[in-house]
Every structure is written in C-alpha cells, then in structure tokens.
Design a protein around this motif. Structure first.
Motif, mmCIF file in Angstrom:
data_model
loop_
_atom_site.group_PDB
_atom_site.id
_atom_site.type_symbol
_atom_site.label_atom_id
_atom_site.label_comp_id
_atom_site.label_asym_id
_atom_site.label_seq_id
_atom_site.Cartn_x
_atom_site.Cartn_y
_atom_site.Cartn_z
ATOM 1 N N VAL A 127 0.821 -1.205 0.000
ATOM 2 C CA VAL A 127 0.000 0.000 0.000
ATOM 3 C C VAL A 127 0.861 1.265 0.000
ATOM 4 O O VAL A 127 0.599 2.201 -0.758
ATOM 5 C CB VAL A 127 -0.949 -0.025 1.224
ATOM 6 C CG1 VAL A 127 -1.714 1.267 1.346
ATOM 7 C CG2 VAL A 127 -1.909 -1.192 1.098
ATOM 8 N N GLN A 128 1.890 1.283 0.824
ATOM 9 C CA GLN A 128 2.736 2.473 0.923
ATOM 10 C C GLN A 128 3.384 2.796 -0.427
ATOM 11 O O GLN A 128 3.348 3.926 -0.893
ATOM 12 C CB GLN A 128 3.819 2.234 1.996
ATOM 13 C CG GLN A 128 4.662 3.465 2.316
ATOM 14 C CD GLN A 128 3.825 4.592 2.928
ATOM 15 O OE1 GLN A 128 3.113 4.386 3.907
ATOM 16 N NE2 GLN A 128 3.890 5.773 2.324
ATOM 17 N N VAL A 148 -8.398 4.286 -2.690
ATOM 18 C CA VAL A 148 -8.423 2.893 -2.199
ATOM 19 C C VAL A 148 -7.160 2.560 -1.394
ATOM 20 O O VAL A 148 -7.191 1.706 -0.510
ATOM 21 C CB VAL A 148 -8.637 1.844 -3.324
ATOM 22 C CG1 VAL A 148 -10.030 1.958 -3.896
ATOM 23 C CG2 VAL A 148 -7.606 1.921 -4.407
ATOM 24 N N ASN A 149 -6.064 3.257 -1.683
ATOM 25 C CA ASN A 149 -4.863 3.046 -0.871
ATOM 26 C C ASN A 149 -4.986 3.695 0.499
ATOM 27 O O ASN A 149 -4.490 3.157 1.490
ATOM 28 C CB ASN A 149 -3.622 3.582 -1.588
ATOM 29 C CG ASN A 149 -3.047 2.543 -2.531
ATOM 30 O OD1 ASN A 149 -2.643 1.467 -2.107
ATOM 31 N ND2 ASN A 149 -3.047 2.842 -3.818
ATOM 32 N N ASN A 169 -6.115 1.726 3.550
ATOM 33 C CA ASN A 169 -5.221 0.823 4.292
ATOM 34 C C ASN A 169 -3.828 1.391 4.532
ATOM 35 O O ASN A 169 -2.939 0.660 4.959
ATOM 36 C CB ASN A 169 -5.098 -0.505 3.535
ATOM 37 C CG ASN A 169 -6.302 -1.388 3.785
ATOM 38 O OD1 ASN A 169 -6.616 -1.703 4.921
ATOM 39 N ND2 ASN A 169 -6.995 -1.747 2.727
ATOM 40 N N GLN A 215 -0.826 2.861 6.316
ATOM 41 C CA GLN A 215 -0.440 2.795 7.730
ATOM 42 C C GLN A 215 0.331 4.034 8.136
ATOM 43 O O GLN A 215 1.150 4.514 7.359
ATOM 44 C CB GLN A 215 0.387 1.538 7.985
ATOM 45 C CG GLN A 215 -0.362 0.245 7.742
ATOM 46 C CD GLN A 215 -1.605 0.089 8.608
ATOM 47 O OE1 GLN A 215 -1.574 0.408 9.797
ATOM 48 N NE2 GLN A 215 -2.698 -0.378 8.025
ATOM 49 N N LYS A 248 -3.151 3.737 10.182
ATOM 50 C CA LYS A 248 -4.518 4.010 9.756
ATOM 51 C C LYS A 248 -5.067 5.149 10.623
ATOM 52 O O LYS A 248 -5.153 5.000 11.847
ATOM 53 C CB LYS A 248 -5.362 2.744 9.936
ATOM 54 C CG LYS A 248 -6.596 2.738 9.107
ATOM 55 C CD LYS A 248 -7.131 1.342 8.903
ATOM 56 C CE LYS A 248 -8.359 1.389 8.022
ATOM 57 N NZ LYS A 248 -8.730 0.091 7.518
ATOM 58 N N HIS A 279 -14.004 0.279 7.458
ATOM 59 C CA HIS A 279 -12.787 1.063 7.712
ATOM 60 C C HIS A 279 -12.907 2.137 8.785
ATOM 61 O O HIS A 279 -11.898 2.639 9.262
ATOM 62 C CB HIS A 279 -12.282 1.665 6.396
ATOM 63 C CG HIS A 279 -11.896 0.603 5.402
ATOM 64 N ND1 HIS A 279 -10.659 -0.001 5.414
ATOM 65 C CD2 HIS A 279 -12.599 -0.003 4.418
ATOM 66 C CE1 HIS A 279 -10.615 -0.917 4.449
ATOM 67 N NE2 HIS A 279 -11.780 -0.946 3.834
ATOM 68 N N ARG A 339 6.085 -8.067 0.023
ATOM 69 C CA ARG A 339 7.091 -7.062 -0.302
ATOM 70 C C ARG A 339 8.412 -7.688 -0.743
ATOM 71 O O ARG A 339 9.061 -7.177 -1.647
ATOM 72 C CB ARG A 339 7.302 -6.162 0.919
ATOM 73 C CG ARG A 339 8.286 -5.035 0.673
ATOM 74 C CD ARG A 339 8.210 -3.968 1.736
ATOM 75 N NE ARG A 339 7.077 -3.086 1.509
ATOM 76 C CZ ARG A 339 6.190 -2.754 2.430
ATOM 77 N NH1 ARG A 339 6.297 -3.229 3.640
ATOM 78 N NH2 ARG A 339 5.194 -1.945 2.130
ATOM 79 N N ALA A 388 -10.103 -5.757 5.886
ATOM 80 C CA ALA A 388 -9.871 -4.391 5.409
ATOM 81 C C ALA A 388 -8.786 -4.379 4.327
ATOM 82 O O ALA A 388 -8.928 -3.722 3.295
ATOM 83 C CB ALA A 388 -9.477 -3.496 6.574
ATOM 84 N N HIS A 389 -7.721 -5.124 4.548
ATOM 85 C CA HIS A 389 -6.620 -5.177 3.581
ATOM 86 C C HIS A 389 -7.093 -5.679 2.218
ATOM 87 O O HIS A 389 -6.648 -5.204 1.180
ATOM 88 C CB HIS A 389 -5.530 -6.124 4.094
ATOM 89 C CG HIS A 389 -4.333 -5.367 4.541
ATOM 90 N ND1 HIS A 389 -3.696 -5.625 5.713
ATOM 91 C CD2 HIS A 389 -3.665 -4.347 3.978
ATOM 92 C CE1 HIS A 389 -2.685 -4.796 5.853
ATOM 93 N NE2 HIS A 389 -2.644 -4.009 4.820
ATOM 94 N N ASP A 417 -9.711 -5.139 0.711
ATOM 95 C CA ASP A 417 -10.403 -4.134 -0.098
ATOM 96 C C ASP A 417 -9.464 -3.483 -1.104
ATOM 97 O O ASP A 417 -9.816 -3.343 -2.283
ATOM 98 C CB ASP A 417 -11.027 -3.065 0.816
ATOM 99 C CG ASP A 417 -12.407 -3.469 1.293
ATOM 100 O OD1 ASP A 417 -13.004 -4.367 0.665
ATOM 101 O OD2 ASP A 417 -12.891 -2.904 2.280
ATOM 102 N N THR A 418 -8.276 -3.085 -0.642
ATOM 103 C CA THR A 418 -7.333 -2.437 -1.562
ATOM 104 C C THR A 418 -6.854 -3.442 -2.612
ATOM 105 O O THR A 418 -6.751 -3.123 -3.802
ATOM 106 C CB THR A 418 -6.139 -1.853 -0.769
ATOM 107 O OG1 THR A 418 -6.661 -0.968 0.222
ATOM 108 C CG2 THR A 418 -5.187 -1.094 -1.661
ATOM 109 N N ALA A 465 -9.610 -3.986 -5.151
ATOM 110 C CA ALA A 465 -9.787 -2.801 -6.007
ATOM 111 C C ALA A 465 -8.729 -2.815 -7.115
ATOM 112 O O ALA A 465 -9.038 -2.561 -8.283
ATOM 113 C CB ALA A 465 -9.670 -1.531 -5.176
#
Lengths: 273, 530
Positions: free
Chosen positions: A41-42, A68-69, A72, A74, A76, A115, B113, B478-479, B481-482, B485
């Motif tokens: 996400v980052q 959308v990022n 999630n 961090q 949060k 969320h 990662r 929750a994770h 969802d991203t 998407a």
C-alpha cells in the motif's frame, strides 16, 4: 570555495531529471496498481501521488487509486479515512456512471462498513442498495449483494429475527447473474442457515448450487463437500451424502478428515445394503 | 618506561594480533569459498541447526552443482532466536540471500514485499521430476499437503515450497527399558501397557538411590505429551461442537463454545482428560513446567529418564548423542476398548500433514531463475529423497521412501481428528492455564483444585483472546479491499490474465467468508454474559 546554493545545484538537477523521468514513465500508474494488488500500500500510494503531481495518467483513475490506498495506508488514521471518503464522494459527484464512479460508490460503502473506527452499518447498507439499484449487473453491485447478506444475516444480534432477514436477503438472489458472486452469496446464506437453524433443506440447496458453480478455494471446497454430505445425511438423503463424501475422498485423499469421512461412507453403505 | 605504558603496549599488541589473526582467517575462508570463473553463488538461509541438516543441505548443494556447474550454493545458518531480527536487517538492507526459510519474522506484508509469488510455476510440472512417476504432475500436486502450507490466503498465492513434515513420538532407552521390563520386552502398545511401565519403574526405583524418572519433561516436551491425552478424551466432545458440519472446529469456535457454557473443565470428557493428564504427568520430573527443553534432553541422555517425547526433528540429535540404543513408538493413548478411559475416544489421531522447512525466493535475489531451479531440485522426488536419507526427516514429496531409522515417525493417516486441548486457547487463555497448571500435578484433589483455580481468570482471558481474533480478522478483511480494487481495476483495463481472474474470485470469496465468520463471532460474543 563553492557557496551553499551552488553545492545544492547537482542535487536540484538530479531531482529534476528524476521528476521528468517519472513523469515520462507511462507505466507508473500500472506499477502503482501492481503494488496495490500485492498489499504494498505504501509503495502504491507513493506512486499514485507522484503520478498525480506530474499528471502521469488519467486524473480520475489516479485519484481513485489514492482513495483505495488511503483505506489501508499505515498508520490508519481518521484523517486518511476522511480523505478517502472525500475522494470517493467527489468522484461519484463528477460522474456516477463510469467505472471509477461505480467503484467509488462500492468503496464508500466499504469505508462505512469496515474502515471507520465506528462502523455505520445502516449507511453502508443504504449505499450498497443504491449501487445494486443503479448498476445491478456491475461487478461491484454483484459483490454488494453478498455483503448485504452478510450484514443482514451475520452482523445482526443473535436474538434478531433471522428468518425475516433471510427472506429479505433471498429477494436479492434473482439479481445475481455473475457465477462467482452467486457462489459467494450461496455460501454465506447456507452458513447462516446452518448456524441459525434456518432450514437444512435450504442450506443443502444453496451449497449444492455453489459447488456446481465451482468454489475457487480448495480448502473451502473441502469444507463444502463434507457439509453437503452431513446435511444430506441429517435429511436422510443417503445417496447424496455418499456421492459428496466420496467426492471429498477422491479430491482430498490426504486430508486429516479423510478417515472420518471414510467411516461415514462405510456406515452409510452398510446401512443401505 | 613506566609500568602502565608497558601494559598499554601489551594491550594494543594483543588487539593487533587478534585483528590480524581474524583478518587472516576471514581472508582464508573467502579464498576457500571463492566461486570459480563463470560461476554464480546462490545463498540459502535457514535456522535448522539440528544434527544432519547442515550435511543434508550440503549434499543437495553438491549434487545441484554437479548438474549445474555454473551454480554453487552456500548455506547461511542463523540461530532460531536471532533469525527474525537478522532477517529484517537483511531484507531492509537489501542484502538478503536468494532463498530464505519462511516462518519466523515473516508476515503477509513481508511476504508480498520481499518474496516472489510462485503461482506461475506451481501449476506446471517440476522439471527435476523428469523420468519419475511425478513427471507430468503439477509441482503443487507433488507435495503431500498439496502445497496447502505454502499458500497465503491473504495474498491468494504460493510463496514457498517445503522439504519435510514432522510427527511426535515417544523415544525410549532400549537398554534401560529391558532392565526394568525384562529382556526383549515389547514397547507399550496401548495405555494399559504404558501404565504397566510406570508401575514396573516404581518397583525398580525402590531399591535404587539414584531414581530414574519415567519421562523427561520440560515446558517444551511436557505439553507435546500431555496435550494428547486431553485431546484423546475430547474427540467426541469436539465433534458435538461442530455446528458447521465439516468435521473441524476452529480454535476461536472452541473458545466461544467454552464461553457459551457448551463445555467447561467439569465436563465429563474434559475431567477425564485432566485425570489422565494428572496420572501421566506425575511420571515427569516434579516442576517440569519450569525446566527447559535442553534440561529434558540431558535427563534422557544421562539415563536419568527412561523416555522422552519429542518430534522427528530430534531423532538424529538424540540417536547421535545417546550412549544407548533408542527405540521409538507412538504415544500409547487410550483406545475405545479401554474400560476406564475408552468411552469418550473415537480412535487414533490422523496426523497433520503440514509441510515445514519452507523456502521462498527473495525479490532481492540476483539469480531468481537459479534460485527457483534449486528450490525445484530440493523438492523433486530425487532431491527430497536425498534430503531425507541424510537428514532423517520425513519427506514432503509423494513417492519418497521414508528411511528405516525414522519409519516409526511415518504419519498416521488412518485416524480421526483430534479433540480439544490447552492449545485450543489463545495466548491469554493459555497463560492463565499455564500459571495454574502446577496444581494439576499436586497430590490433593488435583483436578478439582486445578479446575477451581481457572474459574475466576479464564473467562475474561478467553474473551480478550476472542476480541483480539476479531480484530485480526477485521484487519485482514480491510486489507483485502485495496487488493481487490487493484485486481479488479487491472481486469477492467484488460491488463489481466487467468491468474488475476483466479485471484479476484479467491480474494473475494476469502473476504466474504472471513467477514461472515468475524461478524458471527462478534455477535455471538456479544450475546454471552461477561
């Protein structure tokens, strides 16, 4: 001796080159989506933000990607969630009918349901209903139908009228035209039927239909095959029970549950003869 | 020259000598390991310091280099205790080896990662299985667990491939056993025979100053043995809790059923299990809960204990270090035929076939193709055979023969699912149990005293564990969802593959089922009085 601004010159030139190269990278947004699809996400957020700064892609797509990022990102924070809400709201307002607008409506509902620190389930249900009403055939509307079933059947107190909830949820079933979405819906409803004693016949029907469509996760498929066998057994439908137990044994011969199932089949076949 | 100055010179001199010596040794080592021209070096890191493992990996590496002279493989052995910290430093510093054992210190986010997903390859046959019965079978299906242990349900992908499985058995000192039980006496096959060993040992000890303990125990080995007795007695009980009718009850569901009063420590099955635990546990050293794993091993190796319970991972170490012959048998649990303890039992346990010692390819690898090749070689039928023949660990691949010295560890497949045990509880629940467990091995009304001691603290602890479980599940939901998407956007833009479509379906289903389970857990917990 070089003065400080002169010393910084190479750094400024380097930054400019980097910015130009990033701006000219047409795949930056694609890479951002790749990262997001893998929980990074980052990294994804940084790429979308850079793309937004250098206008390296469609503005709506990039803003949606940031939204959308933010769900999630961090740590949060309430601020991030509110930012995501503002983004989705803006995207829907400017065009509610394109892919971004429809997806934003779905993620606005997810934001309210999952969320927020204090979830707003009625608001989420209202947004899901709007999505289903306005774009019933869209991927996200199809997904929303299972979410409504989950909220009405599983998220309500155990003392709530589950039969009434089931009746309401079943009214949505005719809208399911995407096989995978129907499979998920069936699995959710059948679980609720078993959990809250809403009818074994119904649960069995939903499970068999889900299995016929095809369950994309092996472990879930194994559970479903045994569940069908046991439900059929409970309903006195021995042939169905044997068929599904035997399919489990064929598909999952090394499972730790295989021996238990084998014994059931032996028992059933013995009783039958 | 002053005396102090002389000492300073000596001090500096010693430091200089030490520095030069270490430089010399490091350089010499480098020179010895230097790769040949046109040869690349693959580095593989793991924490398996057990006897035989290092050698097994060396053999695999040598054979791989023989087949691929342009690749050499170097092992990095990192002790278990420092592995997570070492790993993080290597990953963040960009100096991680090509292949890393997956487990300690690697969560889903780090997997995504830093590790390469393997789904592209798991559907295709492993090229190193050419000429074997597995030649045309997808790599995934050549594993005894169908690569289930390598699959991340959050990421919907495979990130590792494993080399072995493990089972737990009772090791006993054959020489001492025959002294106690008589020459050529067979090993105990059932619980009654096991009890007979305890009685005979008591007779044997009566005339001796240095008493022999029946079973070496520690905070590590004790639960490996004793939890099985509770599980044995609660097999039928657990099936009664199986509301979802799939012959499996998750740990959170077991805990929820405890809070809902569907079972407790006074339930007849649990009470019977606790009585058994008391009866067997008295044959471990007093206060075994405060002993360490090493203490138990010493007890056994010094012939101060007749038996020890441990996993197949210890077989090579124990057999190499013991100055006496060791025999290995299954733990003799009560069978349904046992007149006293049989009524709650279904039968032997089917043993878990989860694959362990799993390696993933790091994204930082300079030689990902070679890393994949070595991983496939290690998990081919021939490679895995070579590994188990040297390590004496159980294989992970179908068709690999279990070597004679570890036949006793062959997983039991014809068995029922285990019942509940102390490990069915979460972290806080287990802490409360462990704090009071000593009472179960006291002399005065042990089971009642132990059960009473849990009354006040266990329920709030279980509630805390379940709240934590709900939080963890919500985080994963929750994770997703991203992830969804992004996957869906790729599909919409036509930048998709059959693999992306599979991931969309699997992630969406996983999220729905998890969401359904989390809400059910939450609402059920709300409905139960605090």
């Amino acid at each position: 001796m070089m003065s400080l601004p002169h010393r910084l010159l190479p750094l400024l030139v380097w930054s400019a080159i980097l910015a130009v190269s990033r701006a000219s990278d047409p795949k930056l947004v694609d890479k951002a989506w790749d990262d997001a699809s893998m929980l990074l996400v980052q990294e994804s957020y940084t790429k979308f933000t850079t793309a937004q700064e250098v206008k390296g892609g469609g503005a709506r797509e990039i803003e949606y990607g940031i939204g959308v990022n933010l769900l999630n990102l961090q740590p949060k924070t309430v601020r991030n969630i509110n930012r995501a809400e503002a983004i989705f709201t803006r995207l829907i307002a400017s065009n509610p009918n394109d892919e971004v607008g429809i997806a934003s409506l779905y993620y606005l509902a997810r934001l309210e349901q999952i969320h927020r620190n204090d979830p707003n389930v009625p608001k989420a249900l209202q947004l899901y209903a709007q999505l289903i009403a306005e774009h019933p055939d869209h991927f996200y509307a199809q997904s929303a139908i299972a979410k409504v079933a989950i909220l009405k059947l599983c998220a309500t107190p155990t003392t709530a009228d589950k039969r009434q909830a089931l009746a309401e949820v079943e009214k949505l079933a005719h809208l399911l035209n995407e096989p995978a979405a129907r499979c998920n819906f069936n699995l959710v409803v059948s679980t609720a039927c078993i959990q809250y004693n809403l009818g074994d016949e119904k649960a069995l029907r939903y499970l068999i239909e889900a299995d016929t469509i095809g369950i994309p996760i092996q472990f879930s498929e194994a559970n479903v095959l045994i569940r069908i066998g046991n439900l059929a057994l409970r309903l006195g439908k021995r042939d169905i029970a044997i068929t599904y137990f035997e399919r489990f044994l064929k598909e999952f011969p090394r499972s730790t549950r295989a021996f238990t199932v084998q014994q059931k089949v032996k028992e059933l076949k013995g009783a039958k003869s | 020259m002053k005396r102090e100055t002389i000492f300073q010179f000596i001090g500096f001199g010693l430091v200089a000598i030490g520095y030069l010596a270490s430089t010399f040794f490091v350089l010499q080592r480098k020179t010895a390991n230097l790769e040949k021209p046109n040869q690349i070096t693959l580095r593989i890191a793991h924490w398996q310091l057990e006897q035989g493992l290092h050698h097994a990996f060396d053999e695999l590496a040598a054979e791989f280099t023989r087949q691929h002279p342009d690749i050499r493989v170097e092992q990095l052995l990192v002790p278990e205790r420092i592995f997570p910290n070492w790993l993080v430093t290597q990953l963040i510093g960009g100096t991680a080896p090509d292949l890393i054992e997956v487990g300690y210190g690697i969560d889903d986010e780090r997997l995504a990662r830093y590790f390469v997903p393997l789904s592209l390859w798991v559907e295709r046959p492993n090229p190193y299985n050419r000429g074997t019965t597995l030649e045309k079978i997808p790599w995934r299906d050549t594993f005894l667990d169908g690569m289930y242990s390598s699959y991340s349900s959050t990421l919907q992908d495979y990130y590792s491939a494993g080399l072995n499985m493990h089972t737990v058995r009772l090791y006993y000192n054959r020489g001492l056993y025959e002294k106690i039980m008589g020459l050529g006496a067979p090993a105990p096959k059932n619980f009654r025979e096991f009890e007979a060993v305890f009685r005979k040992l008591a007779d044997y000890n009566r005339t001796r100053v240095n008493k022999v303990v029946a079973i070496a125990g520690s905070d590590y080995n004790g639960p490996l043995l004793l939890d099985q007795f509770l599980s044995n007695q609660t097999q039928k009980l657990l099936l009664r809790l199986n509301d979802l009718l799939d012959f499996t009850v998750s740990k959170p569901d077991t805990q929820l059923a405890y809070l809902a009063g569907r079972w407790n420590f006074t339930s007849p099955e649990v009470r019977s299990g606790l009585e058994l635990q008391h009866e067997v546990g008295r044959n471990l050293p007093p206060g075994f809960q405060s002993l360490r794993r090493e203490d138990a091993t010493f007890y056994f190796l010094q012939e101060r204990a007749l038996m020890i319970v441990s996993g197949s991972w210890d077989v090579r170490t124990l057999k190499a270090q013991a100055p006496f012959p060791i025999d290995i048998v299954s733990i003799p649990l009560p069978t349904p035929e046992n007149p006293e303890y049989g009524k709650y039992v279904l039968g032997a346990f089917a043993e878990n076939n989860d694959v362990a010692t799993r390696f993933g390819i790091t994204r930082l690898s300079k030689h990902p193709k070679a890393a994949l090749a070595f991983l496939q070689f290690m998990t081919s039928q021939r490679g895995n055979q070579m590994f188990v023949d040297t390590s004496y660990w159980l294989p992970s691949i179908i068709g690999v023969t279990i070597p004679e010295p570890i036949r006793a560890f062959q997983p039991i497949t014809e068995g029922y699912t285990q019942g509940l045990a102390f490990n069915s509880f979460g972290a806080d629940g287990r802490l409360v149990i462990n704090q009071n467990l000593y009472q179960l091995y006291s002399d005065h009304e042990p089971v009642s005293t132990f059960t009473r001691s849990l009354e006040e603290d266990l329920r709030p602890a279980v509630r805390r564990d379940l709240l934590q479980e709900i939080k963890t599940r919500r985080h994963a939901i929750a994770h997703d969802d991203t992830t969804l998407a992004a996957l869906q956007w790729k599909q919409y833009r036509g930048k998709t593959s059959s693999e992306t479509l599979r991931k969309i379906s699997a992630t969406r289903l996983n999220q729905d089922l998890m969401e359904c389970g989390a809400y059910t857990l939450e609402t059920s917990l709300d409905s139960i009085q605090k």
